[in-house]
Write an enzyme that holds these catalytic residues in place. Structure first.
Site, PDB file in Angstrom:
ATOM      1  CG  ASP A  67      21.821 -17.328 127.168  1.00  0.00           C
ATOM      2  OD1 ASP A  67      22.470 -18.382 127.123  1.00  0.00           O
ATOM      3  OD2 ASP A  67      20.773 -17.203 127.817  1.00  0.00           O
ATOM      4  CG  HIS A 112      10.085 -20.589 119.716  1.00  0.00           C
ATOM      5  ND1 HIS A 112      11.327 -21.155 119.810  1.00  0.00           N
ATOM      6  CD2 HIS A 112      10.218 -19.319 120.143  1.00  0.00           C
ATOM      7  CE1 HIS A 112      12.188 -20.257 120.273  1.00  0.00           C
ATOM      8  NE2 HIS A 112      11.539 -19.135 120.477  1.00  0.00           N
TER       9      HIS A 112
END
Length: 764
Positions: free
Chosen positions: A607, A702
């Site tokens: 990542d 989110h």
């Protein structure tokens, strides 16, 4: 006399009281009155702390339930139409931040982006060409009055009108030629009204943050800055305006404001120390200079002698009465206080300074400049000892690491075959079209956090903890198999944080117990601290990933954090170039990648959500950074066979400017945040004919809302306009750590069903 000042203080509280308060409000455990009274208590504690330390200019309105930009959107009535039917107040405010899904209401959140080159996020304002602004100054005025009621005169902080407009975006469907800055003439009267109300309430100084002044601005913005600050400085004769810049050098943009009748300007002398000489030559005799001498973004003690030398240069030119001593930027980006740290090695702890201590450093430097060394001689002596001890400590350098750095060669920075040839070899994975995966983490439930806490307290042993984690991994694997995900993950239940976990398994790191900083909303992170040379003493993830792979016949991703993200999301040593530290991290990750491949893991994700975040704010500095940042990723990822599929992930960034560098990273698959940005990021991948596989995030993790199948189908159909179907992956936009299982199960089931439907359509 120099004045000691601060630009902003961390909001969460010494023990993350605000986080718990806000999350309890979201979950219905406390009502609005409890939220408001609890947050008032936190603010009063922070103001009193700064006053007691001896600070003269103390900020107010640096507090927020989510972030300061969305606060301004609410204060100026910049509320998109989709929220207009909600209850005014906190329901609308939090819906803009998080989305809202209940009964007959289903609205997504506004877009979220990184705050310049930090890991802090802000909610992006959405502007209409015919935007109607309305002033709601209650929060700003009330917080100023709250402080005044306890005997503290504060300096209210507001985001400047130019930067506020530049941070925003046109509403979807707006004419192509429309730019938010065109709204300045309509917005300025409300800023004038706000300043007038603050002056009426008794404010004498206002801090107006204009961080865009350290970026590359077109010359036509000079007129806008001039008109804005010529107007604002005329609001009240008693009101003095300080324009605050930070994160970089102001450069020639000083011309935009220097001839306006402002009272002071703040510059960041930590990130851009070389700008002082230029500023001293150009600053008018009527303007004071705020010196950002204390690092507001890192946790090392200041070098008092160096700071005093710099401050004295300014005093020699301007006189002490025109000099402020300040942090480089708001202390929002640092933890609350080292006083809570009980387990950090005493030698390293002596090198550290968090927000509370930085306030004391500002006051100490101011006292020396005003009263001489003798007034704080013990503090000066202690500081010199700490700085010298850190500089000469044998714990900083490692000979083996230094030798590895000398043996780097060009072959370590490239894959063995080009992507199209690797893609053919990777067909052995047996993946269908529109392959599905997740970005990595699954929900970190209360049960997971409770068991981890028991391990730290010694209430269970490592074997008991490992047994619990293994059971969670198996449940996660079985769920993914059940709904038909193609490339699985193990869920990361053994990991506290994607950076902290790896830091704990590397040498050269140390960890705080309570060093939390805000990332967005109530989300806090505890950045590890890189104090010395970094190396991997042993494999970090291999056993866990091997176990997870043993539970399934489907390919399972080895999950790692990339070197640039490890750098960006840590507090980094400042005694060597950041490039060197990043390459040390890359070598450690490279070793882990090699061991995962040797263990039979054929898909490995590294990542790099922070690679765009680290991009310098001035374009002339981009190439140098991008060269070593991409090289660091290549160093970490290229030591594998062509049949091993390398993934990476990036989120909440504008990729258009760096798409060529992303292509040079040469990951086989990249997953990106895409759901909050109206697909605009895909323009870059289409325009530059990105050749490798890509998973644009189908939905926003989110937000607690669950996307419907119809919504996901429509988004995937839109994605197909930009990306060839043989390159598309189907996935959420980020990790699922912060979500609840109920949301995750429903959303992922919808997502996999949509992928299956598109496959069936393709097969016909």
């Amino acid at each position: 006399m120099v004045i000691s000042t601060n630009l902003g203080f961390p909001r969460m509280g010494a023990n993350r009281e605000l986080k718990r308060l806000v999350e309890n409000f979201w979950s219905g455990k406390v009502d609005e009155n409890a939220l408001l009274s609890g947050s008032k208590k936190i603010r009063e504690e922070h103001w009193s702390l700064q006053k007691k330390a001896g600070l003269e200019h103390i900020p107010s309105n640096d507090f927020s339930f989510y972030d300061q930009v969305v606060d301004h959107s609410y204060a100026f009535g910049v509320i998109p139409a989709r929220y207009k039917n909600l209850h005014p107040g906190l329901e609308t405010y939090f819906a803009m931040c998080r989305g809202l899904q209940k009964a007959e209401v289903d609205v997504p959140a506004c877009e979220m982006k990184k705050w310049f080159d930090t890991n802090y996020h802000y909610i992006v304002p959405e502007f209409e060409p015919n935007q109607q602004f309305t002033l709601n100054p209650a929060k700003i005025l009330d917080e100023f009055k709250e402080a005044k009621d306890i005997g503290i005169q504060t300096r209210p902080v507001i985001l400047g009108p130019i930067s506020y407009l530049l941070l925003g975006k046109p509403i979807r469907g707006a004419p192509h030629e429309f730019e938010p800055i065109q709204l300045l003439s309509k917005l300025l009267p409300l800023y004038e009204e706000l300043l007038s109300k603050l002056a009426g309430a008794g404010a004498t100084w206002i801090q107006v943050d204009e961080p865009f002044l350290v970026t590359d601005l077109s010359s036509n913005l000079k007129k806008e800055y001039s008109s804005a600050y010529n107007a604002l400085t005329k609001v009240s004769p008693q009101l003095k305006i300080l324009i605050a810049t930070y994160f970089e050098r102001i450069g020639t943009n000083i011309d935009f404001v220097i001839n306006t009748p402002i009272s002071a300007i703040h510059i960041d002398l930590v990130r851009a120390p070389g700008q002082l000489e230029t500023i001293l030559k150009s600053i008018p005799s009527t303007v004071s200079l705020s010196l950002g001498l204390i690092n507001g973004r890192n946790i090392w003690k200041a070098n008092f002698d160096a700071a005093l030398t710099t401050a004295q240069k300014a005093i020699d030119t301007l006189g002490s009465e025109r000099v402020f001593i300040a942090p480089s930027c708001s202390l929002l980006h640092t933890p609350h206080s080292v006083q809570a740290e009980k387990k950090i090695d005493p030698e390293i702890l002596d090198w550290l300074s968090f927000a509370t201590e930085k306030i004391k450093e500002i006051v100490t430097i101011s006292k020396v400049l005003n009263d001489g060394n003798q007034s704080v001689q013990s503090e000066i002596d202690a500081n010199r000892k700490s700085v010298q001890n850190r500089k000469t400590s044998p714990r900083i350098h490692n000979a083996v690491v230094q030798e590895k750095m000398k043996t780097l060669n060009p072959d370590m920075f490239k894959r063995k075959l080009p992507f199209r040839e690797r893609q053919k070899q990777q067909q052995k994975l047996g993946l269908p079209s529109f392959p599905t995966t997740t970005v990595g983490s699954f929900p970190q439930t209360k049960e997971v956090r409770a068991v981890r806490a028991k391990l730290k307290k010694g209430e269970i042993d490592q074997a008991g903890y490992d047994d619990f984690v293994n059971k969670e991994i198996e449940k996660c694997i079985r769920f993914q198999e059940k709904i038909g995900i193609d490339v699985l993950v193990h869920g990361e239940f053994e990991r506290n944080d994607m950076v902290e976990f790896f830091g704990e398994n590397l040498e050269g790191y140390v960890f705080s117990g309570n060093g939390w900083v805000q990332s967005y909303g109530s989300r806090c992170i505890k950045p590890p601290i890189i104090f010395g040379d970094v190396f991997r003493p042993k494999p970090m993830t291999v056993d866990v990933i091997k176990y997870a792979q043993s539970l399934t016949k489907k390919p399972l991703k080895g999950m790692l954090t990339g070197p640039v993200t490890m750098l960006q999301w840590s507090f980094v040593r400042d005694d060597q170039p950041r490039k060197d530290t990043t390459f040390q991290l890359a070598l450690a990750i490279r070793e882990e990648v090699h061991d995962l491949e040797a263990a039979g893991i054929s898909v490995i994700q590294i990542d790099e959500p922070a690679i765009r975040e680290g991009l310098p704010l001035r374009k002339e500095d981009w190439n140098e950074y991008l060269n070593w940042a991409v090289d660091a990723f290549l160093l970490s990822s290229t030591g594998v066979d062509s049949s091993t599929q390398i993934h990476t992930h990036m989120c909440y960034s504008d990729f258009n400017d760096i798409i060529e560098s992303i292509q040079r990273m040469d990951a086989d698959v990249i997953t990106i945040e895409n759901s909050r940005s109206d697909l605009k990021l895909l323009n870059a991948f289409e325009k530059h004919e990105y050749t490798n596989e890509i998973g644009p995030g189908l939905y926003d993790i989110h937000s607690p809302r669950v996307p419907s199948k119809e919504e996901l189908k429509a988004r995937l159909q839109e994605i197909l306009k930009y990306i060839s179907k043989d390159l598309i992956w189907v996935n959420p936009d980020c990790g699922l750590k912060t979500r609840g299982w109920a949301e995750v199960e429903s959303a992922l089931k919808n997502m996999t069903d949509v992928a299956k439907e598109f496959r069936s359509i393709e097969a016909k």
